[in-house]
Design an enzyme around this catalytic site. Structure first.
Site, mmCIF file in Angstrom:
data_model
loop_
_atom_site.group_PDB
_atom_site.id
_atom_site.type_symbol
_atom_site.label_atom_id
_atom_site.label_comp_id
_atom_site.label_asym_id
_atom_site.label_seq_id
_atom_site.Cartn_x
_atom_site.Cartn_y
_atom_site.Cartn_z
ATOM 1 N N GLY A 46 0.793 -1.235 0.000
ATOM 2 C CA GLY A 46 0.000 0.000 0.000
ATOM 3 C C GLY A 46 0.814 1.268 0.000
ATOM 4 O O GLY A 46 1.911 1.306 0.500
ATOM 5 N N THR A 47 0.284 2.316 -0.642
ATOM 6 C CA THR A 47 1.067 3.576 -0.681
ATOM 7 C C THR A 47 0.373 4.666 -1.433
ATOM 8 O O THR A 47 -0.620 4.454 -2.103
ATOM 9 C CB THR A 47 2.335 3.346 -1.517
ATOM 10 O OG1 THR A 47 2.880 2.127 -1.247
ATOM 11 C CG2 THR A 47 3.368 4.417 -1.290
#
Lengths: 225, 267
Positions: free
Chosen positions: B63-64
């Protein structure tokens, strides 16, 4: 007495993994590091052993904590020990904590498509004698931290550590550096709390304190229920 | 080692490795890294299929939001710092900018382990290139190396969306490389689950003739607003800039403080 049978087709599958529980915690101080784990080995609703610690000594300055699937923990620590010996024989010195962490990352990534189901945390002293903690995910992504909890009760312990060691979510508090005595007491308190609320954590707590004088081990009893 | 690579020498320890399996390491560098694969199962679906039985749940860090854009004075790179494993936040201060060399940066989104491993391998290849050819590798070539590494493992479930940023003879360079071996050169990219929010903010505030301070502020805003709306992004904004003489780290600010600054009327 009426008996009940399921009389339809049943699919049987072999799963290479199983979850054996356990919690591991590591804290880095100014000139020490602490790696602690509970000693309960469980599977499903059963407890296989009450005396199966999850901290393994690697060198005089590094300890690793492994929780997850016990079979993979044992194999992984065997492989790390073999690689440490090979390094010692070809380079005539022990591996530093940072080097062990980088090596573990590539060992874990070598199994990217069939991972070791192990959550690792390395605690030890770096080349400058300061405490270092490295935390990993099952396929080798890692970073250096000041403190980290891993394993079944990690989601309960990490916020408590954020508050007590990281001084998060507190206002107007002096940020005092952590002394060794305070850190050991904190680790004991934190595991007592984990044993209260996590079924897979309990029985006893094994603490390994890494300082420049070597590794000291302490065992503290926890709830056995 | 480099000479082994070039001469194609097969030492006996490499054959031993093929016999004994990849569990134990070798004394020399392994030119052809072999990955253990589960037998008879599709690797990309394997982990998910194991995750339902007997309490087993193997969650990998993910995730990011990351973004990068070119402007008159160089390239701005801004990333968040949250690493999530399932719904648990595994780290609030993950480092998603990988320093390949003083003139090349790589960003990381998707699976943390994939990005760390392949970008570290890319750093090794860039160093070998410099030693063999006595000049620094171009951004185009570096991104192509990474793209070809991804092509070798296409369809096996790797997850990596990365930007390669650098400064070479042709000036500032910005390439987007992902796990499908897509490789695109451009002026602005944003990757990760929060990228749509970042695109909106940066697209509306972008001017080619911005000053350096305005560009920093735009990068910070993009990430801050993305972390505000995307659950899987958060932590701190790490801002770097790429200039002719290399990259520099500009700042590292907590998004909760930034969002209060930007949305004064809201709270």
């Amino acid at each position: 007495m009426k008996e009940y049978h399921y009389t339809g087709p049943v699919e049987h599958r072999f799963s290479p993994y199983s979850f054996n529980g356990g919690t591991v915690l590591a804290v880095a101080g100014e000139d020490f590091a602490i790696v602690a784990s509970d000693t309960r080995l469980s599977e499903g609703y059963s407890i296989h052993s009450r005396d199966s610690p999850k901290c393994y000594k690697l060198t005089n300055t590094t300890v690793i904590g492994c929780s997850g699937f016990h079979g993979d923990c044992l194999t992984l620590t065997k492989i790390i020990d073999a690689r440490l010996k090979m390094y010692k024989h070809s380079n005539n010195k022990s591996m530093t904590s940072g080097a062990i962490a980088a090596m573990l990352s590539t060992i874990l990534y070598g199994r990217r498509f069939f991972p070791y189901y192990v959550y690792n945390i390395i605690g030890g002293l770096d080349e400058d004698g300061k405490g270092a903690v490295y935390s990993f995910d099952p396929v080798g992504s890692y970073q250096r931290d000041t403190y980290k909890a891993g394993g079944s009760a990690s989601a309960m312990l990490q916020p408590l550590l954020d508050n007590q060691i990281g001084f998060k979510n507190m206002e107007g508090v002096q940020h005092l550096p952590l002394s060794q005595e305070k850190a050991v007491q904190l680790v004991k308190d934190v595991f007592i709390s984990a044993a209260e609320r996590d079924v897979y954590t309990g029985d006893a707590l094994r603490i390994c304190i890494v300082t420049k004088d070597g590794i000291k081990e302490e065992t503290v009893p926890l709830r056995k229920d | 080692m480099a000479l082994f690579d070039v001469s194609g020498y097969k030492s006996h320890s490499e054959l031993r490795g093929q016999i004994l399996g990849t569990g134990v390491g070798h004394l020399i560098d392994r030119p052809n890294q072999q990955f253990a694969v589960p037998v008879g199962v599709d690797p990309s679906g394997f982990l998910k299929s194991c995750s339902r039985e007997g309490g087993v749940s193997i969650d990998l860090n993910h995730g990011t939001t990351t973004l990068a854009f070119k402007f008159r004075h160089g390239v701005i790179v801004a990333v968040d710092s949250r690493a999530s494993a399932g719904s648990y936040i595994a780290s609030k201060e993950a480092n998603k900018v990988i320093e390949i060399n003083p003139y090349l940066l790589g960003t990381m989104s998707g699976s943390a382990a994939d990005c760390q491993y392949w970008e570290r391998l890319l750093a090794k290849e860039c160093r070998l290139y410099k030693l063999r050819n006595k000049q620094r590798i171009s951004v185009s070539a570096a991104s192509k190396l990474l793209c070809n590494m991804m092509l070798g493992y296409r369809g096996m479930g790797l997850s990596m969306g990365s930007m390669i940023i650098g400064w070479d003879n042709k000036g500032p360079g910005l390439y987007y490389v992902d796990d499908n071996a897509t490789r695109l050169s451009g002026h602005m990219f944003s990757t990760g689950c929060g990228s749509s929010y970042a695109y909106g903010v940066v697209d509306s505030g972008y001017r080619e003739d911005m000053t350096v301070e305005e560009a920093y502020e735009l990068g910070r805003r993009g990430i801050t607003h993305a972390t505000h709306r995307d659950a899987y992004s958060g932590g701190v904004v790490n801002l770097c800039t790429m200039q002719e003489d290399g990259w520099i780290k500009v700042c590292k600010e907590d998004v909760s403080e930034l969002i209060h600054r930007y949305r004064k009327g809201m709270f």
